[in-house]
Design a protein around this motif. Sequence first.
Motif, short mmCIF file in Angstrom:
data_model
loop_
_atom_site.label_atom_id
_atom_site.label_comp_id
_atom_site.label_asym_id
_atom_site.label_seq_id
_atom_site.Cartn_x
_atom_site.Cartn_y
_atom_site.Cartn_z
N MET A 206 0.83 -1.20 0.00
CA MET A 206 0.00 0.00 0.00
C MET A 206 0.87 1.25 0.00
O MET A 206 0.52 2.26 -0.60
N ARG B 68 1.81 2.82 -3.48
CA ARG B 68 0.78 3.59 -4.16
C ARG B 68 0.66 4.99 -3.56
O ARG B 68 0.37 5.94 -4.27
N VAL C 27 1.84 9.23 -5.43
CA VAL C 27 1.06 10.47 -5.44
C VAL C 27 1.75 11.56 -4.63
O VAL C 27 1.69 12.74 -4.96
N PRO D 170 4.73 14.20 -6.46
CA PRO D 170 4.31 15.41 -7.19
C PRO D 170 3.53 16.38 -6.31
O PRO D 170 3.64 17.60 -6.48
N VAL D 171 2.73 15.86 -5.38
CA VAL D 171 1.99 16.76 -4.49
C VAL D 171 2.96 17.58 -3.65
O VAL D 171 2.81 18.79 -3.49
N ASN E 8 3.64 21.56 -3.49
CA ASN E 8 3.60 22.28 -2.21
C ASN E 8 4.82 23.17 -2.06
O ASN E 8 4.73 24.32 -1.62
N CYS F 90 -4.59 16.23 8.08
CA CYS F 90 -3.90 16.28 9.36
C CYS F 90 -2.78 17.32 9.39
O CYS F 90 -1.94 17.30 10.29
N VAL G 173 3.00 14.15 13.66
CA VAL G 173 3.52 13.39 12.51
C VAL G 173 3.37 14.19 11.22
O VAL G 173 4.34 14.60 10.59
N CYS G 174 2.13 14.41 10.81
CA CYS G 174 1.86 14.91 9.46
C CYS G 174 2.52 16.24 9.12
O CYS G 174 3.04 16.40 8.01
N MET H 233 -5.27 19.33 -4.98
CA MET H 233 -4.41 18.27 -4.49
C MET H 233 -5.23 17.17 -3.83
O MET H 233 -4.91 16.00 -3.93
N VAL I 122 -5.89 12.45 14.54
CA VAL I 122 -6.52 12.59 13.23
C VAL I 122 -6.47 11.27 12.46
O VAL I 122 -7.49 10.64 12.19
#
Lengths: 222, 222
Positions: A1, A4, A8, A11-12, A16, A95, A126-127, B1, B126
Amino acid sequence: MSVRTIEVREPVMARNNEYAAEVRRRLDAARVTAFNFVSSPGSGKTMLLERTVRDLGAELPIAVITGDVQTQNDADRLAVHTNRLVQAVVTGGACHLDALQVLTSLDAIDLDATRLLFIENVGNLVCPANWDLGELAKIVLFTVTEGEDKPLKYPKMFQNARYAVLTKTDLLPYVPFDVDLAIANAHRINPELQFLQLSATTGAGLTGWFDFLRGAVPAPVA
Amino acid sequence: MSVRTIEVREPVMARNNEYAAEVRRRLDAARVTAFNFVSSPGSGKTMLLERTVRDLGAELPIAVITGDVQTQNDADRLAVHTNRLVQAVVTGGACHLDALQVLTSLDAIDLDATRLLFIENVGNLVCPANWDLGELAKIVLFTVTEGEDKPLKYPKMFQNARYAVLTKTDLLPYVPFDVDLAIANAHRINPELQFLQLSATTGAGLTGWFDFLRGAVPAPVA
């Protein structure tokens, strides 16, 4: 997982970083100093900002962008203390804030009349760590009730922050928290990390915090 | 996005739910009761598990799966208190556990000799909210130092939990935290949420916690 997801993310993240560069250009042009506040939920980001806006806002014009998953409670709390704009961003489940949200928010802020911009990120260790929002530096808040091991458990956040604020120091007599060990753990992850210690409840350490902010803001153009 | 992210998330989540169903089948077959512990970083998940494994582990055989972003500190802390398996999952940056990680961990656990399984998720209010790990129920830990507004700010987590444990109640005399307001806020989000209150430091409320766990475990097959 995970593969995948990574396809993405790259490029995101590249997009940013372009938005973050544009945020940084606009802030530099207006000589605005921006800090990205990151921490666990409930570490006192909003309360420290309330005190800062209230007590330093007359001397240094402060704008705030608050990021929240579902509500604009933090923005409402801050708006009580200032006539200046508090821009709420509701991430709708995400998040962390991203640089496009910050860039969009800048349109609503009078940057020429602003010296200091706080971006209050979503409460999450984390995020937000890897997302550049165009700030001068990340400031990670770290509460004395959380345990000394947090820098070791969430190293990306402490690596990517330039400053750490140890909050709720008024609770130190009541918790088994070793300040020296916490700082040593953080310095194992990031030897350059600079610490401040304070309690927004009692006001202890706020003078040092305000002096730090004064020193971070360039002199206005004559 | 966000659109590009969602395209990937839906099939990933669908696969996760298949793995969660398989986890649930295996736990049901072995009559193991599983709880998914979720909370902010530093809310005391590991400490509560330490006390639970130490004081209840002889009566109810307990296995633990701990999820952590980078370290296996929590698993090491828990392993001191039990001869039974503590399975550490390092998510490598991800902000939550997924069901495949739990399913894989089950292979290392003697389920027939286990009555209670705790899955200690990554400290994060989250990300873990929407991930079914095959547990009987999510238990959200909520610390009295975090502020009463947390259920309103992180509603998905409180919606998706069946139980909430208010932790560090020994600090109530020292923090401006209104327990009734916190519970009322949580019930605005999830009227069915059942609260327990405790301090793993002083032991207050632990008897009620242990009784709750005893009640959640089915009688062994004769």
